[in-house]
Design a protein around this motif. Structure first.
Motif, PDB file in Angstrom:
ATOM      1  N   GLY A  93      12.686  44.670  53.103  1.00 36.86           N
ATOM      2  CA  GLY A  93      13.055  43.622  54.042  1.00 36.86           C
ATOM      3  C   GLY A  93      14.358  42.935  53.712  1.00 36.86           C
ATOM      4  N   GLY A  94      15.078  43.404  52.702  1.00 33.52           N
ATOM      5  CA  GLY A  94      16.303  42.718  52.293  1.00 33.52           C
ATOM      6  C   GLY A  94      17.459  43.672  52.088  1.00 33.52           C
ATOM      7  N   TRP A  95      18.526  43.126  51.496  1.00 38.78           N
ATOM      8  CA  TRP A  95      19.734  43.877  51.256  1.00 38.78           C
ATOM      9  C   TRP A  95      20.153  43.786  49.810  1.00 38.78           C
ATOM     10  CZ3 TRP A  95      22.280  46.664  55.051  1.00 38.78           C
ATOM     11  CH2 TRP A  95      21.865  46.443  56.386  1.00 38.78           C
ATOM     12  N   THR A  96      20.660  44.874  49.277  1.00 43.93           N
ATOM     13  CA  THR A  96      21.285  44.855  47.955  1.00 43.93           C
ATOM     14  C   THR A  96      22.750  45.240  48.130  1.00 43.93           C
ATOM     15  OG1 THR A  96      20.717  47.174  47.498  1.00 43.93           O
ATOM     16  CG2 THR A  96      19.138  45.489  46.794  1.00 43.93           C
ATOM     17  N   GLY A  97      23.619  44.607  47.371  1.00 38.75           N
ATOM     18  CA  GLY A  97      25.043  44.864  47.510  1.00 38.75           C
ATOM     19  C   GLY A  97      25.690  45.173  46.179  1.00 38.75           C
ATOM     20  N   SER A  98      26.741  45.972  46.218  1.00 38.74           N
ATOM     21  CA  SER A  98      27.487  46.288  45.005  1.00 38.74           C
ATOM     22  C   SER A  98      28.916  46.602  45.377  1.00 38.74           C
ATOM     23  CB  SER A  98      26.865  47.460  44.258  1.00 38.74           C
ATOM     24  OG  SER A  98      26.913  48.628  45.059  1.00 38.74           O
ATOM     25  N   LEU A  99      29.824  46.352  44.415  1.00 40.53           N
ATOM     26  CA  LEU A  99      31.218  46.725  44.603  1.00 40.53           C
ATOM     27  C   LEU A  99      31.367  48.234  44.435  1.00 40.53           C
ATOM     28  CD1 LEU A  99      33.009  43.924  42.543  1.00 40.53           C
ATOM     29  CD2 LEU A  99      33.097  44.228  45.017  1.00 40.53           C
ATOM     30  N   LEU A 100      32.377  48.796  45.111  1.00 42.85           N
ATOM     31  CA  LEU A 100      32.730  50.201  44.962  1.00 42.85           C
ATOM     32  C   LEU A 100      34.181  50.293  44.523  1.00 42.85           C
ATOM     33  CD1 LEU A 100      31.264  51.704  48.294  1.00 42.85           C
ATOM     34  CD2 LEU A 100      30.137  51.570  46.055  1.00 42.85           C
ATOM     35  N   TYR A 101      34.515  51.345  43.795  1.00 41.54           N
ATOM     36  CA  TYR A 101      35.917  51.611  43.546  1.00 41.54           C
ATOM     37  C   TYR A 101      36.632  51.814  44.891  1.00 41.54           C
ATOM     38  CZ  TYR A 101      35.557  52.343  38.471  1.00 41.54           C
ATOM     39  OH  TYR A 101      35.393  52.188  37.129  1.00 41.54           O
ATOM     40  N   PRO A 102      37.870  51.345  45.000  1.00 41.97           N
ATOM     41  CA  PRO A 102      38.579  51.543  46.271  1.00 41.97           C
ATOM     42  C   PRO A 102      39.012  52.999  46.454  1.00 41.97           C
ATOM     43  CG  PRO A 102      40.018  50.487  44.674  1.00 41.97           C
ATOM     44  CD  PRO A 102      38.645  50.582  44.037  1.00 41.97           C
ATOM     45  N   ARG A 120      44.041  44.647  49.359  1.00 42.31           N
ATOM     46  CA  ARG A 120      44.533  43.878  48.211  1.00 42.31           C
ATOM     47  C   ARG A 120      45.888  44.432  47.791  1.00 42.31           C
ATOM     48  NH1 ARG A 120      40.080  41.191  45.777  1.00 42.31           N
ATOM     49  NH2 ARG A 120      41.603  40.151  44.425  1.00 42.31           N
ATOM     50  N   PRO A 121      46.728  43.651  47.090  1.00 45.92           N
ATOM     51  CA  PRO A 121      48.061  44.119  46.700  1.00 45.92           C
ATOM     52  C   PRO A 121      48.002  45.404  45.867  1.00 45.92           C
ATOM     53  CG  PRO A 121      47.863  41.749  46.361  1.00 45.92           C
ATOM     54  CD  PRO A 121      46.484  42.252  46.679  1.00 45.92           C
ATOM     55  N   ASN A 122      49.046  46.191  45.999  1.00 46.44           N
ATOM     56  CA  ASN A 122      49.232  47.413  45.207  1.00 46.44           C
ATOM     57  C   ASN A 122      48.120  48.439  45.428  1.00 46.44           C
ATOM     58  OD1 ASN A 122      51.580  46.282  43.903  1.00 46.44           O
ATOM     59  ND2 ASN A 122      50.160  45.030  42.682  1.00 46.44           N
ATOM     60  N   ARG A 123      47.500  48.374  46.601  1.00 44.89           N
ATOM     61  CA  ARG A 123      46.419  49.291  46.972  1.00 44.89           C
ATOM     62  C   ARG A 123      45.203  49.180  46.049  1.00 44.89           C
ATOM     63  NH1 ARG A 123      47.840  52.130  51.101  1.00 44.89           N
ATOM     64  NH2 ARG A 123      46.036  53.496  50.929  1.00 44.89           N
ATOM     65  N   LEU A 124      45.059  48.027  45.393  1.00 41.83           N
ATOM     66  CA  LEU A 124      43.873  47.781  44.578  1.00 41.83           C
ATOM     67  C   LEU A 124      42.822  47.104  45.461  1.00 41.83           C
ATOM     68  CD1 LEU A 124      45.626  46.471  41.324  1.00 41.83           C
ATOM     69  CD2 LEU A 124      44.974  48.815  41.924  1.00 41.83           C
ATOM     70  N   HIS A 125      42.429  47.804  46.503  1.00 44.78           N
ATOM     71  CA  HIS A 125      41.601  47.223  47.549  1.00 44.78           C
ATOM     72  C   HIS A 125      40.202  46.879  47.035  1.00 44.78           C
ATOM     73  CE1 HIS A 125      44.897  48.544  49.906  1.00 44.78           C
ATOM     74  NE2 HIS A 125      44.557  49.821  49.910  1.00 44.78           N
ATOM     75  N   SER A 139      44.850  41.079  35.245  1.00 47.09           N
ATOM     76  CA  SER A 139      43.679  40.288  35.595  1.00 47.09           C
ATOM     77  C   SER A 139      43.663  40.078  37.100  1.00 47.09           C
ATOM     78  CB  SER A 139      43.700  38.937  34.880  1.00 47.09           C
ATOM     79  OG  SER A 139      42.591  38.163  35.276  1.00 47.09           O
ATOM     80  N   ASP A 140      42.617  40.608  37.756  1.00 47.63           N
ATOM     81  CA  ASP A 140      42.482  40.469  39.206  1.00 47.63           C
ATOM     82  C   ASP A 140      41.004  40.551  39.540  1.00 47.63           C
ATOM     83  OD1 ASP A 140      42.898  40.354  41.925  1.00 47.63           O
ATOM     84  OD2 ASP A 140      43.361  42.479  42.120  1.00 47.63           O
ATOM     85  N   SER A 141      40.242  39.629  39.002  1.00 47.22           N
ATOM     86  CA  SER A 141      38.791  39.719  39.097  1.00 47.22           C
ATOM     87  C   SER A 141      38.214  38.919  40.250  1.00 47.22           C
ATOM     88  CB  SER A 141      38.155  39.243  37.786  1.00 47.22           C
ATOM     89  OG  SER A 141      38.502  37.894  37.541  1.00 47.22           O
ATOM     90  N   GLU A 142      39.041  38.214  41.011  1.00 47.70           N
ATOM     91  CA  GLU A 142      38.516  37.389  42.092  1.00 47.70           C
ATOM     92  C   GLU A 142      37.969  38.263  43.218  1.00 47.70           C
ATOM     93  OE1 GLU A 142      39.992  34.050  45.365  1.00 47.70           O
ATOM     94  OE2 GLU A 142      41.381  34.866  43.899  1.00 47.70           O
ATOM     95  N   ASN A 143      36.730  38.010  43.620  1.00 43.74           N
ATOM     96  CA  ASN A 143      36.123  38.738  44.727  1.00 43.74           C
ATOM     97  C   ASN A 143      36.385  37.986  46.029  1.00 43.74           C
ATOM     98  OD1 ASN A 143      35.007  40.691  43.016  1.00 43.74           O
ATOM     99  ND2 ASN A 143      33.174  39.454  42.666  1.00 43.74           N
TER     100      ASN A 143
END
Length: 201
Positions: free
Chosen positions: A192-201, A177-182, A2-6
């Motif tokens: 006129g705005g921005w959209t954001g999303s997580l990417l795999y490291p 992030r630890p263990n290269r789980l960046h 479990s490492d869900s904290e952004n």
């Protein structure tokens, strides 16, 4: 597992940049405003070098250079670039991509004359990126310009010395992030705005 904290916020990317840049100014031992500038020729040959960020805000990220240098020629032939900040002290990086526009003559004048006198002399004396037969040739130019403008306390800005502003269309934040789980979060400008999303490291 479990490492869900952004750790990278989801809000305005410019606000995130401001926060990270402020932290870098406190933690980096040298030049927290140093960034890698990547350019390319019209036929796709890339090159990269370190430059210094000299202004930033919602309209973009500003740096200055000799427009007759290799990077200047590449910029004017292909007005697209990418920036990379890497702060080892924070174990963070930011990638920024977008089109470039030249700053106004008034902006270039203001920044050029805000620099120390000897830095103005060094820039005016340099045919940046051109072959140099002997370093003494450059140092003699520096000496001559310094003597010519010492009393004035400033050097006229050469017409080829200017600045460029990158207006970002993509900003990506990377955090160690630890263990290269960046953690990576990429923002794209849409309308006129921005959209954001997580990417795999």
């Amino acid at each position: 597992m479990s490492d869900s904290e952004n750790t990278i916020p989801t809000g305005n990317p410019f606000a995130i940049f401001e926060d990270w840049f402020a932290e870098a100014q406190e933690s980096e031992p040298n030049d927290p405003n140093a960034m890698c500038l990547a350019t390319a020729t019209p036929d796709g040959r890339p090159s990269a070098r370190m430059v210094l960020l000299k202004g930033h805000g919602p309209d973009g990220f500003v740096f200055y250079t000799n427009a007759e240098s290799r990077k200047g020629e590449e910029i004017r032939a292909n007005m697209q670039a990418a920036l990379l900040f890497h702060w080892k002290s924070l174990r963070r990086q930011i990638r920024i991509e977008g089109p470039l526009e030249e700053v106004s003559a008034a902006e270039a004048d203001e920044y050029f004359h805000s620099r120390p006198f000897k830095s103005q002399v060094g820039s005016a004396a340099s045919d940046q990126s051109r072959p140099l037969a002997d370093r003494d040739v450059y140092l003699n130019r520096v000496e001559q310009l310094q003597a010519a403008y010492q009393d004035a306390g400033e050097v006229p800005r050469p017409p080829y010395w200017t600045g460029f502003r990158l207006a970002p269309v993509a900003i990506e934040f990377w955090s160690d992030r630890p263990n290269r789980l960046h953690e990576r979060r990429r923002f794209l400008r849409e309308g006129g705005g921005w959209t954001g999303s997580l990417l795999y490291p």
